[in-house]
Design a protein around this motif. Structure first.
Motif, PDB file in Angstrom:
ATOM      1  N   GLY A  99      37.268  35.292  37.543  1.00  0.00           N
ATOM      2  CA  GLY A  99      36.063  35.962  37.935  1.00  0.00           C
ATOM      3  C   GLY A  99      34.664  34.798  37.914  1.00  0.00           C
ATOM      4  O   GLY A  99      33.858  34.660  38.624  1.00  0.00           O
ATOM      5  N   ILE A 100      34.297  34.483  37.135  1.00  0.00           N
ATOM      6  CA  ILE A 100      33.388  33.413  36.383  1.00  0.00           C
ATOM      7  C   ILE A 100      34.334  32.154  36.904  1.00  0.00           C
ATOM      8  O   ILE A 100      33.396  31.945  37.475  1.00  0.00           O
ATOM      9  CB  ILE A 100      33.687  33.384  34.436  1.00  0.00           C
ATOM     10  CG1 ILE A 100      33.094  34.403  34.099  1.00  0.00           C
ATOM     11  CG2 ILE A 100      32.557  31.803  34.153  1.00  0.00           C
ATOM     12  CD1 ILE A 100      32.924  34.866  32.541  1.00  0.00           C
ATOM     13  N   GLY A 130      41.567  30.871  48.358  1.00  0.00           N
ATOM     14  CA  GLY A 130      41.337  31.370  47.463  1.00  0.00           C
ATOM     15  C   GLY A 130      40.442  31.751  47.734  1.00  0.00           C
ATOM     16  O   GLY A 130      40.958  33.747  46.463  1.00  0.00           O
ATOM     17  N   VAL A 131      39.704  33.106  48.464  1.00  0.00           N
ATOM     18  CA  VAL A 131      39.688  34.518  48.760  1.00  0.00           C
ATOM     19  C   VAL A 131      40.300  35.248  49.270  1.00  0.00           C
ATOM     20  O   VAL A 131      40.453  36.424  48.825  1.00  0.00           O
ATOM     21  CB  VAL A 131      38.382  34.335  50.027  1.00  0.00           C
ATOM     22  CG1 VAL A 131      37.395  33.039  49.319  1.00  0.00           C
ATOM     23  CG2 VAL A 131      39.038  33.501  51.108  1.00  0.00           C
ATOM     24  N   LEU A 132      41.670  34.656  50.172  1.00  0.00           N
ATOM     25  CA  LEU A 132      42.773  35.742  49.888  1.00  0.00           C
ATOM     26  C   LEU A 132      43.431  35.908  48.898  1.00  0.00           C
ATOM     27  O   LEU A 132      44.083  37.272  48.745  1.00  0.00           O
ATOM     28  CB  LEU A 132      43.669  34.858  51.047  1.00  0.00           C
ATOM     29  CG  LEU A 132      43.407  35.036  52.818  1.00  0.00           C
ATOM     30  CD1 LEU A 132      44.359  34.415  53.338  1.00  0.00           C
ATOM     31  CD2 LEU A 132      42.475  35.907  52.985  1.00  0.00           C
ATOM     32  N   ALA A 133      43.190  35.189  48.187  1.00  0.00           N
ATOM     33  CA  ALA A 133      44.250  35.654  46.487  1.00  0.00           C
ATOM     34  C   ALA A 133      43.548  36.656  45.874  1.00  0.00           C
ATOM     35  O   ALA A 133      43.460  37.165  45.293  1.00  0.00           O
ATOM     36  CB  ALA A 133      44.599  33.787  45.758  1.00  0.00           C
ATOM     37  N   VAL A 138      42.100  42.003  43.517  1.00  0.00           N
ATOM     38  CA  VAL A 138      40.984  43.041  43.746  1.00  0.00           C
ATOM     39  C   VAL A 138      42.289  44.103  44.452  1.00  0.00           C
ATOM     40  O   VAL A 138      42.332  45.245  43.548  1.00  0.00           O
ATOM     41  CB  VAL A 138      39.874  42.572  44.518  1.00  0.00           C
ATOM     42  CG1 VAL A 138      39.505  43.955  44.571  1.00  0.00           C
ATOM     43  CG2 VAL A 138      39.062  41.738  44.317  1.00  0.00           C
ATOM     44  N   ALA A 139      42.535  44.272  45.756  1.00  0.00           N
ATOM     45  CA  ALA A 139      43.637  45.337  46.304  1.00  0.00           C
ATOM     46  C   ALA A 139      44.359  45.743  45.306  1.00  0.00           C
ATOM     47  O   ALA A 139      44.672  47.227  44.645  1.00  0.00           O
ATOM     48  CB  ALA A 139      44.717  44.759  47.044  1.00  0.00           C
ATOM     49  N   TRP A 140      45.521  44.828  44.152  1.00  0.00           N
ATOM     50  CA  TRP A 140      46.131  44.906  42.996  1.00  0.00           C
ATOM     51  C   TRP A 140      45.438  45.916  42.133  1.00  0.00           C
ATOM     52  O   TRP A 140      45.782  47.268  41.156  1.00  0.00           O
ATOM     53  CB  TRP A 140      47.363  43.913  42.351  1.00  0.00           C
ATOM     54  CG  TRP A 140      47.756  43.957  41.286  1.00  0.00           C
ATOM     55  CD1 TRP A 140      48.874  45.160  41.790  1.00  0.00           C
ATOM     56  CD2 TRP A 140      47.494  43.630  39.739  1.00  0.00           C
ATOM     57  NE1 TRP A 140      49.765  44.885  40.379  1.00  0.00           N
ATOM     58  CE2 TRP A 140      48.928  44.357  39.175  1.00  0.00           C
ATOM     59  CE3 TRP A 140      46.049  43.718  39.153  1.00  0.00           C
ATOM     60  CZ2 TRP A 140      48.822  44.318  38.172  1.00  0.00           C
ATOM     61  CZ3 TRP A 140      46.765  43.374  37.791  1.00  0.00           C
ATOM     62  CH2 TRP A 140      47.490  44.119  37.388  1.00  0.00           C
ATOM     63  N   VAL A 158      31.702  46.184  41.265  1.00  0.00           N
ATOM     64  CA  VAL A 158      31.168  45.582  41.565  1.00  0.00           C
ATOM     65  C   VAL A 158      31.396  43.897  42.241  1.00  0.00           C
ATOM     66  O   VAL A 158      31.254  43.052  42.876  1.00  0.00           O
ATOM     67  CB  VAL A 158      29.418  44.839  41.012  1.00  0.00           C
ATOM     68  CG1 VAL A 158      28.842  43.350  41.820  1.00  0.00           C
ATOM     69  CG2 VAL A 158      28.783  46.072  40.599  1.00  0.00           C
ATOM     70  N   VAL A 159      32.172  42.943  40.909  1.00  0.00           N
ATOM     71  CA  VAL A 159      33.302  42.486  42.063  1.00  0.00           C
ATOM     72  C   VAL A 159      34.210  42.280  43.116  1.00  0.00           C
ATOM     73  O   VAL A 159      33.803  42.322  43.885  1.00  0.00           O
ATOM     74  CB  VAL A 159      34.432  41.887  40.845  1.00  0.00           C
ATOM     75  CG1 VAL A 159      34.859  40.764  41.034  1.00  0.00           C
ATOM     76  CG2 VAL A 159      33.284  41.471  39.557  1.00  0.00           C
ATOM     77  N   TRP A 160      34.821  43.672  43.111  1.00  0.00           N
ATOM     78  CA  TRP A 160      35.328  44.058  44.530  1.00  0.00           C
ATOM     79  C   TRP A 160      34.559  44.103  45.350  1.00  0.00           C
ATOM     80  O   TRP A 160      34.887  43.751  46.829  1.00  0.00           O
ATOM     81  CB  TRP A 160      35.823  46.005  44.150  1.00  0.00           C
ATOM     82  CG  TRP A 160      37.053  45.885  43.089  1.00  0.00           C
ATOM     83  CD1 TRP A 160      37.459  44.709  41.848  1.00  0.00           C
ATOM     84  CD2 TRP A 160      37.229  46.607  42.811  1.00  0.00           C
ATOM     85  NE1 TRP A 160      38.103  45.881  41.107  1.00  0.00           N
ATOM     86  CE2 TRP A 160      38.207  46.740  41.747  1.00  0.00           C
ATOM     87  CE3 TRP A 160      36.866  48.501  42.509  1.00  0.00           C
ATOM     88  CZ2 TRP A 160      38.711  48.001  40.657  1.00  0.00           C
ATOM     89  CZ3 TRP A 160      37.483  49.309  42.356  1.00  0.00           C
ATOM     90  CH2 TRP A 160      38.458  49.348  40.950  1.00  0.00           C
ATOM     91  N   ALA A 161      32.962  44.767  45.646  1.00  0.00           N
ATOM     92  CA  ALA A 161      32.567  44.724  46.417  1.00  0.00           C
ATOM     93  C   ALA A 161      32.113  44.030  47.410  1.00  0.00           C
ATOM     94  O   ALA A 161      31.481  43.815  48.455  1.00  0.00           O
ATOM     95  CB  ALA A 161      31.331  45.540  46.268  1.00  0.00           C
ATOM     96  N   MET A 162      31.683  42.463  45.913  1.00  0.00           N
ATOM     97  CA  MET A 162      31.272  41.105  46.508  1.00  0.00           C
ATOM     98  C   MET A 162      32.579  40.120  46.833  1.00  0.00           C
ATOM     99  O   MET A 162      32.420  39.757  48.091  1.00  0.00           O
ATOM    100  CB  MET A 162      31.227  40.638  45.344  1.00  0.00           C
ATOM    101  CG  MET A 162      29.391  40.588  44.919  1.00  0.00           C
ATOM    102  SD  MET A 162      28.278  41.178  45.619  1.00  0.00           S
ATOM    103  CE  MET A 162      27.994  42.831  46.207  1.00  0.00           C
ATOM    104  N   THR A 163      33.836  40.680  46.837  1.00  0.00           N
ATOM    105  CA  THR A 163      34.778  39.989  47.098  1.00  0.00           C
ATOM    106  C   THR A 163      35.321  40.503  48.734  1.00  0.00           C
ATOM    107  O   THR A 163      35.824  39.054  49.133  1.00  0.00           O
ATOM    108  CB  THR A 163      36.020  40.138  45.826  1.00  0.00           C
ATOM    109  OG1 THR A 163      35.774  39.769  44.963  1.00  0.00           O
ATOM    110  CG2 THR A 163      37.490  39.669  46.583  1.00  0.00           C
ATOM    111  N   ILE A 164      35.578  41.358  48.872  1.00  0.00           N
ATOM    112  CA  ILE A 164      35.978  42.164  50.106  1.00  0.00           C
ATOM    113  C   ILE A 164      35.075  41.028  50.916  1.00  0.00           C
ATOM    114  O   ILE A 164      35.768  40.628  51.743  1.00  0.00           O
ATOM    115  CB  ILE A 164      35.451  43.408  49.987  1.00  0.00           C
ATOM    116  CG1 ILE A 164      36.498  43.791  49.632  1.00  0.00           C
ATOM    117  CG2 ILE A 164      35.939  43.758  51.413  1.00  0.00           C
ATOM    118  CD1 ILE A 164      36.098  45.525  49.520  1.00  0.00           C
TER     119      ILE A 164
END
Length: 224
Positions: A99-100, A130-133, A138-140, A158-164
């Motif tokens: 994530g970092i 990168g974003v799809l990976a 995140v889905a996993w 929070v990471v999930w919420a930003m990635t989507i």
């Protein structure tokens, strides 16, 4: 040409491999590259901060097994329960390091867009991968948290919420701008998704909320 017109011009007009004749039939995306830049900058920054704090908590837990992470809020909302699992080191090292690194790139890209950088197609394609990976990972993690670990890590969420939204809007931008090919850009499906782009993000959030609500309903109902 006015200053406003200059600022509103798309950042990427160098779409390698896409014929100008094809692009003439491609509609402009319903949101500007500048709006995407703000999303990448702010969303990437928030995601980076969450991953960084989670890494600090992970180090503290490694140093002292009795340490209670600040995000241990309840039996269900507990970072500690998640950080001690194998899934927390999916690639042999702490997941927050991914994530970092990833959010640093996203944040830098957002800053570059807002500064007026003209990003080439190969860069957009790399960001797309990168974003799809990241979204797939995140889905996993969502599946693992809900059905294997049985706990939710607040900082992870929070990471999930930003990635989507980052993955969603980057994909829509690339699809509508012709980065994924003029055929994709002219697709009726892509056009509809562009028109209803907010609904797509809401739907993805809703899936996670509904799954978490159903899986841990026995706990949530005690809070009502």
């Amino acid at each position: 040409m006015s200053e406003r017109q200059v600022l509103d011009e798309p950042v990427d007009d160098d779409l390698d491999g896409v014929d100008d004749g094809d692009l003439d039939q491609v509609d402009a995306p319903p949101f500007s590259d500048r709006a995407l830049g703000w999303l990448l900058l702010v969303g990437g920054g928030v995601g980076w901060l969450a991953a960084f704090v989670l890494m600090i908590e992970k180090i503290a837990l490694l140093e002292d097994s009795s340490y209670t992470p600040s995000c241990n809020l309840s039996p269900i909302l507990s970072c500690g329960s998640v950080m001690i699992t194998e899934q927390a080191e999916a690639f042999g090292f702490a997941n927050p390091l991914l994530g970092i690194t990833g959010f640093s790139i996203v944040t830098a890209t957002g800053a570059a867009i807002l500064a007026g950088a003209r990003l080439r197609r190969w860069y957009w394609l790399g960001l797309q991968v990168g974003v799809l990976a990241g979204l797939a990972f995140v889905a996993w993690l969502v599946f693992q948290s809900l059905y294997r670990i049985g706990a939710l890590c607040p900082y992870c969420m929070v990471v999930w919420a930003m990635t989507i939204p980052i993955a969603w809007y980057t994909t829509l931008r690339n699809a509508r701008a012709g980065v994924l090919g003029a055929g994709v850009a002219r697709s009726g499906v892509v056009r509809v998704l562009g028109q209803w782009h907010l609904l797509g993000v809401v739907a993805l959030y809703a899936v996670v909320v509904v799954l978490a609500g159903e899986q841990f309903w026995y706990y949530w109902r005690t809070l009502l």
